[in-house]
Design a protein around this motif. Structure first.
Motif, PDB file in Angstrom:
ATOM      1  N   LEU A 198       0.844  -1.190   0.000  1.00 16.44           N
ATOM      2  CA  LEU A 198       0.000   0.000   0.000  1.00 16.44           C
ATOM      3  C   LEU A 198       0.879   1.239   0.000  1.00 16.44           C
ATOM      4  O   LEU A 198       1.726   1.397   0.878  1.00 16.44           O
ATOM      5  CB  LEU A 198      -0.905   0.031   1.238  1.00 16.44           C
ATOM      6  N   SER A 199       0.694   2.116  -0.977  1.00 14.90           N
ATOM      7  CA  SER A 199       1.405   3.386  -1.022  1.00 14.90           C
ATOM      8  C   SER A 199       0.501   4.465  -0.442  1.00 14.90           C
ATOM      9  O   SER A 199      -0.595   4.702  -0.953  1.00 14.90           O
ATOM     10  CB  SER A 199       1.796   3.750  -2.461  1.00 14.90           C
ATOM     11  N   LEU A 200       0.967   5.102   0.635  1.00 13.21           N
ATOM     12  CA  LEU A 200       0.134   6.067   1.352  1.00 13.21           C
ATOM     13  C   LEU A 200       0.678   7.485   1.228  1.00 13.21           C
ATOM     14  O   LEU A 200       1.873   7.720   1.415  1.00 13.21           O
ATOM     15  CB  LEU A 200       0.057   5.695   2.836  1.00 13.21           C
ATOM     16  N   ASP A 201      -0.221   8.429   0.915  1.00 13.20           N
ATOM     17  CA  ASP A 201       0.119   9.850   0.990  1.00 13.20           C
ATOM     18  C   ASP A 201       0.353  10.212   2.454  1.00 13.20           C
ATOM     19  O   ASP A 201      -0.293   9.657   3.353  1.00 13.20           O
ATOM     20  CB  ASP A 201      -1.003  10.707   0.421  1.00 13.20           C
ATOM     21  N   ILE A 202       1.270  11.133   2.689  1.00 15.28           N
ATOM     22  CA  ILE A 202       1.587  11.511   4.067  1.00 15.28           C
ATOM     23  C   ILE A 202       1.395  13.007   4.276  1.00 15.28           C
ATOM     24  O   ILE A 202       1.459  13.791   3.333  1.00 15.28           O
ATOM     25  CB  ILE A 202       3.035  11.106   4.451  1.00 15.28           C
ATOM     26  N   GLU A 203       1.154  13.373   5.522  1.00 13.08           N
ATOM     27  CA  GLU A 203       1.039  14.767   5.930  1.00 13.08           C
ATOM     28  C   GLU A 203       1.917  14.996   7.148  1.00 13.08           C
ATOM     29  O   GLU A 203       2.290  14.053   7.846  1.00 13.08           O
ATOM     30  CB  GLU A 203      -0.420  15.110   6.266  1.00 13.08           C
ATOM     31  N   GLN A 204       2.237  16.257   7.416  1.00 14.47           N
ATOM     32  CA  GLN A 204       3.084  16.595   8.567  1.00 14.47           C
ATOM     33  C   GLN A 204       2.372  16.228   9.882  1.00 14.47           C
ATOM     34  O   GLN A 204       1.172  16.399  10.014  1.00 14.47           O
ATOM     35  CB  GLN A 204       3.409  18.094   8.530  1.00 14.47           C
TER      36      GLN A 204
END
Length: 366
Positions: A198-204
């Motif tokens: 699973l490729s996940l977008d990340i946030e701070q």
């Protein structure tokens, strides 16, 4: 290095099973991306056991063609059969085969560990499926669908109603379902697709749990993005979301730390702080079963950009954590995992960030 090596030897003798081996891998100039992935896969016990079984069943076939699978099986066999518990091995044959197989990895440029992992697993699947098809009759069926072929050792039984998958699938493959609900007639359309990671977008200042929630968040399709509803026979506004229908035994999570910045005209590394726990509950399943996973390997990218830097790996083995940096192998503490969450500041000197996470299921099987 000598003192660290002797400390490791002592710890291995006291705290680890006799049969385990902890070997560093020689770096051939730019192969840290490969070494870090290989260490994580070696300590993925179900994968290692299947690979060594494959090697044992096929090593007598001397006329067989060399490929990525045979080279990887040979490397793992070399490591597991070493007399010493620790040392260094040069994965030369495997690297040579990799470069021969894929021109992407022939250059001396910094390569991406996730791209390599994807290529390797898909290559292994292709080889196993071809071997399976070759053992079946009639031969014209060799172009049957991917992901639906039998076990590697040619023991497929034609009477099976449900096609078997390869042991690579059994380790890593899960099923996602894309649920789309027409806002006019309320009909829900499900479309399934398989995944190996699973490729996940990340946030701070986020966490894996929040990343998974965002991955499965509801999206409204309207304006030019309307959904064609088969029941309404027309384009309609709809809501869609992605959920996990069948969780994998080994959950591989790739954090999308490299983002293309239009203004810069290049990719930039996001060193965002993303907390990844030692124990993870998978919350975005179709049946809301809250499956539990345990972290056993972390691939860390060191550096400020995608085209340069270094890869290292942390691995959990028999309840102890070890640090692998090419030839170097050291004991470490599980608290070290937290140092790779990322930085809470936008600009930071800390560029040692978790990039690929390996979790094993600890849920009871039905």
């Amino acid at each position: 290095m000598g003192a660290a090596s002797s400390r490791l030897e002592k710890a291995l003798g006291e705290q680890f099973p006799e049969g385990e081996r902890y070997f560093g891998l020689e770096n051939f100039g730019n192969t840290c991306y490969c070494n870090s992935v290989l260490q994580a896969l070696y300590f993925c016990v179900p994968f290692r056991e299947q690979l060594l079984e494959y090697y044992a069943n096929n090593k007598s076939a001397g006329d067989g063609e060399e490929n990525m699978l045979t080279c990887l099986a040979d490397l793992f066999s070399q490591i597991s059969n070493q007399k010493k518990k620790t040392g260094v091995i040069a994965p030369k044959r495997f690297i040579q085969r990799l470069k021969k197989q894929n021109e992407l990895f022939r250059s001396y440029m910094h390569q991406d560990a996730h791209e390599f992992l994807n290529f390797l697993l898909n290559e292994l699947v292709d080889i196993l499926e071809k071997e399976c098809n070759a053992a079946k009759e009639p031969p014209q069926n060799s172009s049957s669908n991917k992901n639906l072929n039998g076990p590697v050792n040619g023991q497929a039984n034609g009477s099976h109603k449900e096609p078997d998958t390869t042991w690579v699938h059994k380790c890593f493959q899960g099923i996602l379902t894309n649920q789309t609900r027409c806002l006019r007639c309320e009909t829900v359309t499900d479309r399934d697709e398989t995944f190996l990671d699973l490729s996940l977008d990340i946030e701070q200042n986020s966490s894996i749990t929040s990343c998974l929630k965002n991955f499965s968040s509801t999206e409204t399709l309207n304006a030019e993005d309307k959904f064609f509803c088969d029941k309404c026979c027309s384009l309609q506004e709809a809501q869609k979301r992605m959920k996990i229908k069948k969780p994998p035994n080994i959950l591989v999570i790739h954090l999308k730390r490299f983002k293309y910045i239009e203004q810069l005209g290049r990719y930039k590394k996001l060193s965002y702080r993303v907390v990844f726990p030692l124990e993870l509950k998978l919350i975005n399943t179709v049946d809301n079963s809250d499956l539990e996973y345990s972290l056993f390997a972390v691939l860390v990218h060191v550096g400020s950009g995608p085209n340069h830097g270094h890869y290292i790996s942390l691995v959990k083995s028999h309840n102890h954590w070890l640090f692998f940096d090419d030839e170097n192998v050291e004991m470490t503490d599980e608290s070290m995992v937290q140092t790779f969450f990322g930085s809470a500041q936008e600009f930071s000197g800390n560029t040692d960030n978790g990039y690929i996470l390996f979790y094993e299921s600890v849920a009871k099987t039905n």
